[in-house]
Design an enzyme around this catalytic site. Sequence first.
Site, short mmCIF file in Angstrom:
data_model
loop_
_atom_site.label_atom_id
_atom_site.label_comp_id
_atom_site.label_asym_id
_atom_site.label_seq_id
_atom_site.Cartn_x
_atom_site.Cartn_y
_atom_site.Cartn_z
N CYS A 134 44.18 36.17 36.12
CA CYS A 134 44.85 37.02 35.14
C CYS A 134 44.82 36.36 33.77
O CYS A 134 44.31 36.91 32.80
CB CYS A 134 46.29 37.30 35.56
SG CYS A 134 47.22 38.25 34.34
N GLU A 207 43.01 41.88 40.79
CA GLU A 207 42.87 42.30 39.40
C GLU A 207 42.03 43.57 39.30
O GLU A 207 42.39 44.50 38.58
CB GLU A 207 42.22 41.18 38.58
CG GLU A 207 43.17 40.08 38.15
CD GLU A 207 44.15 40.51 37.07
OE1 GLU A 207 44.03 41.64 36.56
OE2 GLU A 207 45.03 39.72 36.73
#
Length: 216
Positions: A134, A207
Amino acid sequence: MGLFAELRDACAPTWQAYVDHEFVRCLGDGSLPEGAFKDYLVQDYLFLIQFARAYALSGYKAQSVDDLRGAHEALGAILNELPLHERLCARWDLTPDELAMAEEKSATVAYTRFVLDVGMSGDLLDLNVALAPCVIGYAEIGQALAPRLAANPEHRFGEWIAEYAGEAYQHSADVATARLDDLMDQPLSSSRRSQLERTFATATRCEAQFWQSALA
């Protein structure tokens, strides 16, 4: 080659599916539907709250003053992202309180709780590896999309691109990258490396699924 680059290269197709996801491409060229961007912003606000908890956990896991300082800086960087989401969501008259009370989608729950579980069951390196896709991935995406903003200062999603392409966020990503190497205080055994690779790859898949959930 640092640990981050090794982990990224070990799951190269998964990483590419994340940083070059359809959501990212559409955001970059300005074709992303308004509803998808709104959905993403709301869920990412909730996501950041959980990631702030993960960085608070890294403070608890700290073994040195430097670890504590690193956790404090990282937590501050995460909290500094929240105002961007609040400003952007104000266009739909959504208040911070309403954002915080929104319902988490399954992809948000799956990703954030995975990271917290890794942090609870593992050590500080495990937690930072789970957080890395991230933090560092958004910096890579911001850099990749920066030319779009330079070519079109009135870009629909220019404020978002500017945030993650900006110096402050790029610095946070550089710190996170270096932090992985600092935490790896001894050569990794093959089993330990495989464990970290699995954690990194899982977080990277999460993600991509997070992007996809906004398009659903």
